[in-house]
Design an enzyme around this catalytic site. Structure first.
Site, short mmCIF file in Angstrom:
data_model
loop_
_atom_site.label_atom_id
_atom_site.label_comp_id
_atom_site.label_asym_id
_atom_site.label_seq_id
_atom_site.Cartn_x
_atom_site.Cartn_y
_atom_site.Cartn_z
CG HIS A 285 -0.37 0.08 2.54
ND1 HIS A 285 0.52 -0.86 3.02
CD2 HIS A 285 -0.51 0.99 3.52
CE1 HIS A 285 0.88 -0.51 4.25
NE2 HIS A 285 0.29 0.60 4.58
CG HIS B 55 -0.07 4.31 5.08
ND1 HIS B 55 -0.75 3.38 5.83
CD2 HIS B 55 -0.92 5.35 4.90
CE1 HIS B 55 -1.97 3.85 6.09
NE2 HIS B 55 -2.09 5.04 5.54
CG ASP C 100 5.10 3.19 7.17
OD1 ASP C 100 4.12 3.57 6.49
OD2 ASP C 100 5.02 2.29 8.02
CG HIS C 101 4.32 0.42 3.87
ND1 HIS C 101 4.36 -0.93 4.11
CD2 HIS C 101 3.93 0.99 5.02
CE1 HIS C 101 3.99 -1.15 5.37
NE2 HIS C 101 3.72 0.00 5.93
ZN LIG Z 1 0.11 1.52 6.55
#
Ligand SMILES: [Zn+2]
Length: 290
Positions: free
Chosen positions: A78, A80, A82-83
């Site tokens: 996904h 976000h 931090d990804h």
């Molecule tokens: Zn997330």
């Protein structure tokens, strides 16, 4: 919330099983536990799952772990922040395409989601539910699991029974479901979906330890959410219908930095209950439906 996990030191490539290696990014926080865990899948050639934050040290650590092998795909569960933000830099360094979840649908003319989202995410190819990607000796299948975000995918490694669960199921804490993009009914349905997958032997989450007893774990998560829903209904019956007041009573001892996130999850429950005709809202105050 559970305690901190005993994850590998930041930047080191740790082999978890013959086809799976984990590299921890240096972004620990109250939301990420020890940090984002990037996974490499494969031996002769690899896929990289959740490249993580756009951080020079993490990119170097990933390139060291790749060690010159062909990278077939950069996969994101996904978007976000931090990804997925390291995806373009990793693509530039390896030539690998960015494949996986869809960019977030911005269907109302304004951001449907908040600053936690990577608005620069631009995949070369989006995987639909059930679509596969393979390399030498490995096959990954996309498993659509909306809820934490609307675009969330898990990835199943067919050869070993491992499921990369991103933030849908984490090894250290329950996941945040933050409306409007996060959706509690979708999240619960996605937990059910995992319960129906008998082939999964172990989960590798983006945050926290591997989950070796996945179905028992998921049953526990679903039970926890039903308990939260019951708590919310009891508070409303007592006339407590303001989200911050509810969070204070429901999350005793929670790190104050997480109160906002807890409030989003309570709101997600309330919106789900509203859809089911159980509760109503007047302005910011909630009550039981007559
Ligand atoms: Zn997330």
């Amino acid at each position: 919330m559970r305690g901190m996990t005993e994850t590998a030191p930041t930047g080191l490539a740790i082999a978890l099983e013959p086809l799976v290696t984990r590299v921890l990014a240096g972004n620990p926080s109250p939301y990420t536990s020890t940090g984002t865990q990037t996974y490499l899948v494969g031996t002769a050639d690899v896929a990289v799952i959740d490249p993580g934050p756009d951080d020079a040290d993490h990119l170097s650590a990933l390139l060291a772990a790749v060690d010159g092998r062909p990278v077939r795909a950069i996969l994101c569960t996904h978007t976000h922040r931090d990804h997925s933000p390291a995806a373009p830099a990793l693509k530039a360094a390896t030539g690998a395409p960015i494949i996986g979840c869809a960019p977030l649908a911005l269907d109302d003319g304004g951001p449907r989601a908040d600053a936690a989202f990577d608005t620069g995410y631009a995949p070369d190819r989006v995987l639909a539910d059930g679509e596969q990607l393979s390399g030498k000796g490995w096959t990954l299948t996309a498993v659509a699991t909306p809820g934490h975000t609307s675009n969330h995918l898990c990835f199943a490694l067919e050869e070993s029974g491992a499921l990369f669960t991103g933030d849908h199921v984490m090894g250290w804490s329950t996941t945040v479901v933050a409306p409007p993009d996060g959706n509690m009914a979708a999240y619960m349905a996605s937990l059910d979906r995992l319960m129906g997958r008998a082939q999964d032997r172990v989960y590798y989450p983006a945050h926290g330890d591997p989950i070796e007893n996945p179905h028992r774990f998921v049953r526990g998560l679903a039970g926890h959410r039903r308990q939260r829903e019951g708590q919310i209904l009891r508070l409303l019956a007592q006339g407590i219908g303001d989200v911050p007041d509810m969070v204070e009573r429901m999350y005793v001892g929670l790190d104050p930095r997480l109160h906002g996130a807890a409030g989003r999850s309570v709101l997600a429950h309330l919106l789900d209950l509203e859809t089911r005709g159980r509760v109503v809202s007047i302005g910011d105050v909630w009550g039981l439906a007559a």
